[in-house]
Structure formats: C-alpha cells, structure tokens
Design an enzyme around this catalytic site. Structure first.
Site, PDB file in Angstrom:
ATOM      1  N   ASN A 151       0.799  -1.221   0.000  1.00 14.95           N
ATOM      2  CA  ASN A 151       0.000   0.000   0.000  1.00 14.95           C
ATOM      3  C   ASN A 151       0.835   1.276   0.000  1.00 14.95           C
ATOM      4  O   ASN A 151       0.318   2.345  -0.282  1.00 14.95           O
ATOM      5  CB  ASN A 151      -0.961   0.010   1.198  1.00 14.95           C
ATOM      6  N   CYS A 331      -3.491   4.004   8.278  1.00 15.91           N
ATOM      7  CA  CYS A 331      -3.693   3.270   9.518  1.00 15.91           C
ATOM      8  C   CYS A 331      -2.522   3.414  10.471  1.00 15.91           C
ATOM      9  O   CYS A 331      -2.563   2.923  11.599  1.00 15.91           O
ATOM     10  CB  CYS A 331      -3.930   1.793   9.216  1.00 15.91           C
TER      11      CYS A 331
HETATM   12  N1  PMP Z   1      -4.508  -4.310   4.031  1.00 15.50           N
HETATM   13  C1  PMP Z   1      -4.024  -3.370   3.225  1.00 15.50           C
HETATM   14  C2  PMP Z   1      -2.853  -3.697   2.347  1.00 15.50           C
HETATM   15  C3  PMP Z   1      -4.586  -2.087   3.194  1.00 15.50           C
HETATM   16  O1  PMP Z   1      -4.076  -1.150   2.397  1.00 15.50           O
HETATM   17  C4  PMP Z   1      -5.694  -1.824   4.039  1.00 15.50           C
HETATM   18  C5  PMP Z   1      -6.354  -0.455   4.046  1.00 15.50           C
HETATM   19  N2  PMP Z   1      -5.483   0.592   4.405  1.00 15.50           N
HETATM   20  C6  PMP Z   1      -6.177  -2.852   4.858  1.00 15.50           C
HETATM   21  C7  PMP Z   1      -5.568  -4.085   4.823  1.00 15.50           C
HETATM   22  C8  PMP Z   1      -7.352  -2.637   5.766  1.00 15.50           C
HETATM   23  O2  PMP Z   1      -8.532  -2.580   5.023  1.00 15.50           O
HETATM   24  P1  PMP Z   1      -9.929  -2.079   5.623  1.00 15.50           P
HETATM   25  O3  PMP Z   1      -9.874  -0.593   5.568  1.00 15.50           O
HETATM   26  O4  PMP Z   1     -10.942  -2.641   4.700  1.00 15.50           O
HETATM   27  O5  PMP Z   1     -10.068  -2.618   6.988  1.00 15.50           O
END
Ligand code: PMP
Length: 373
Positions: A151, A331
C-alpha cells in the site's frame, strides 16, 4: 480539490450508489429470513453479488465470505488458522512490510505463544524467495501470510512463486490482496497454493465497511476449517456470523464488476498518468526528488516520492487545501513508516516521503496543479 489518496480509500462510483439504494430503502429484508418476498429479494441480491465476485476473483461461490473489510478478513484468517491448528504448529511466516492488520494480529499471536518470522525485504519491499524456501525447509510453518501488493510502494510480490512453494511444502498460504483487487488481473483458481485471500470494497470505488475473506476448499473439495472470529447465528457457512449488510454487499458486487469490466482501460490510463506525474515532478523539483517505488511489477498509480530536505507532514499540510496526499498508510500515519524503514530508508528519507495514489477518476489536467506550485 485534487484527491490523490486513493490507496487510503476511493470515491464510490455513482453506479455503485444506484445499485445500493434500493437495498437501503425498499428492499430492507433480512436475507436469512424465509418465505416472503422482502427476504427472498435480499437473498437473491446477495447471491448475485457473490456470483459476480466469485467469477471475477476466480473461485467458487461458497469460497466467498463477506466481512466488514480487510482488517477483519486478515484477523479472521490468521487468528482462525492459528486457533484451529495451533496445537500442531505454532510458527507463522510473514514479512516486515505487511499492513498493521496483519502485523498487529501476528504480534497478538506472539503474546499467545506463537513464533512469528518477519521476512526481510529488498529495496522495493519484495521478499527473497530463497529466504522463504530455506525457512520452509528448516522450520516448516503452519501459515505463510504475505501481501500481494504494498500500500505504500505499490510493489507486487511474486505471489505465484510463493503460492507454489507453500503448496509443495503443504503449508497454508494467505495473501492480503486489498490493494490489488480491482486493479490487476487475478484468478485465484490459477494459483493452486493460494488458499486464503483478503480484500476490501472501498479500495476500488465500492462502499466502506464491506470486504471478503476468500477461503478455498481443500484439494478434495472439502471446506477448509478455521475457528470463526465472530460466533453467532451461523451465517456465511458458519465462518462469519451476523446479519449480512445487503446494501454493502450489493455495492461490492457492482464495484467488482465495474472494476473488472474496465480493468485494461483503467490500467492504461493509470500508467500514463503515473508517467506524466513523474515527469511533472522531475521537471519541477529536479534533484530534490527521488522515487522510492519500483518502475515495474507494481500496482498502477501508486508513487512514493522523497522530497529531500523537506518535512513531509509540513508539505502535506501546506498543500491540504488544494490536494489530498499522505505520508503512507492511513492506519499508521502518526509513526514513521515501517515499510520505508524495512526497505532501508533513513529516518530523514522517511520523514520526507509522500505517497501519491491516483485513481481512474484522476485526469492529467488536474495533475498540472503541481506545475503551478
Ligand atoms: N490491508 C491493506 C494492504 C490495506 O491497504 C488496508 C487499508 N489501508 C487494509 C488491509 C485494511 O482494510 P480495511 O480498511 O478494509 O479494513
């Protein structure tokens, strides 16, 4: 305002909203109820969405389990396997560049007596297949969990090779495909060792709060057993209880269909935009910038750019009224990026890195704003 934080989330498409609306208003039945039309219609809508998603990901309909998103899917799969099979083997292999939804789940399992190996990565965030092979021989794990696409850097991992290795060593393999579903061509049925996959609709212009855990059946066609994360009424084949979010599921089905019907066109567009943005940044900032991302084998539209000597948060803040950017993962935005640390960047380089993440809704003219700064 120019929105360039599409790896954090995307704008929902109008077609997706239109598909969802009836299930928020008139068609409010519980799909687990029976007999009367409201329930049957809701159930039919779920069935259709599930079929769409299964076809597009390349799996069977009963292998698609709806969750609240990829954080839940990662938790469900990793903890579910650990709990069900942990008596036999307490070793899990992952990498240093996973999303916190994987890393924090692994840390939790460490506190419960599991041994987690965090694989090192190269300068673009890819694991070394020889390291994995060695570990599979020396200390066979219960599970290998490696993300498909990163990401922050956009780099794709060699998923087919990892799956093949896991298959030949009879080890469960899970991939967090959150950043790649809807953006690259994938067919899970063509990758026999790939047993578990997580994804989330809001990363490809679907609604927030809905995702999928893909749980493949075993070679004999039997359901793969894991401990549920959420116990209750037994929905989703007992894998994940709770009344299904019909509107969100319909939205995810529609978003998946749209993403794959326009995949080639969107990919071309994103690749052209990416080159264009790189050129603008080079022309404008010259020696000041350096790209952290690889130019090949990557998710189209993700750029990780160092602005040497400039603090990323100050720059993002300054630009915030006109363009939405981020330092990396939404996050874990308060800490220096563990991904950039793992690829060997200095703290200064990390503190001057900005992620640009484009979408097919972005256009070239909008990017000219960087020429005018
Ligand atoms: N895994 C990856 C690689 C992500 O980029 C994200 C979102 N930032 C997530 C998991 C978490 O996804 P969600 O927002 O649907 O909980």
């Amino acid at each position: 305002m120019l929105y360039l934080d599409n790896s954090a989330t995307t704008q929902m498409l109008t077609e997706v909203k239109e598909a969802m609306l009836p299930y928020l208003l008139e068609e409010y039945g519980n799909p687990s109820s029976k007999y009367y039309p409201l329930a049957i219609n809701a159930n039919e809508a779920i069935k259709k969405a599930r079929e769409n998603i299964a076809t597009l990901l390349g799996c069977d309909v009963d292998e698609v389990i709806f969750t609240s998103g990829a954080t839940e899917s990662n938790n469900m799969i990793i903890k579910g396997i650990a709990d069900y099979y942990g008596e036999e083997n307490k070793h899990i292999i992952t990498s240093k560049v996973e999303h916190p939804a994987t890393l924090e789940t692994c840390r939790y399992l460490e506190s419960k007596g599991f041994t987690i190996t965090y694989l090192n990565v190269d300068r673009y965030g890819r694991i070394n297949l020889n390291d994995l092979t060695k570990l599979l021989l020396e200390s066979p794990p219960l599970l290998v969990t490696i993300m498909w696409g990163n990401n922050e850097l956009g780099s794709l991992q060699p998923i087919e090779e990892i799956a093949e290795l896991c298959n030949s060593h009879n080890v469960f393999f899970h991939t967090d495909a959150t950043q790649v579903v809807g953006k690259i061509n994938l067919n899970v049925n063509d990758i026999p060792g790939l047993r578990f996959l997580s994804c989330s609709a809001h990363k490809f212009h679907g609604p927030k709060g809905i995702g999928v855990s893909l749980i493949k059946k075993d070679n004999s066609g039997l359901k793969t057993k894991i401990t549920p994360l959420i116990h209750g009424g037994g929905q989703e084949n007992n894998y994940r209880s709770g009344t299904l979010a019909v509107h969100n599921i319909v939205g995810m089905g529609e978003a998946t269909k749209l993403a794959y019907s326009r995949l080639e066109k969107n990919t071309d567009h994103l690749q052209r935009l990416e080159k264009y943005l790189q050129k603008i940044l080079i022309d404008k900032f010259g020696e000041v910038i350096q790209f952290n991302h690889d130019q090949k084998d990557k998710i189209p539209g993700i750029l990780s750019v160092q602005f040497k000597g400039i603090n990323n948060e100050l720059l993002i803040n300054k630009l915030a009224p006109i363009v939405a950017l981020s330092t990396g993962s939404a996050c874990s935005s308060s800490k220096p990026s563990h991904v950039l640390e793992a690829v060997g960047l200095s703290i200064n380089a990390i503190r001057s890195t900005i992620r640009f993440s484009l979408s097919h809704l972005t256009n070239a003219e909008e990017l000219n704003i960087f020429n005018e700064l």
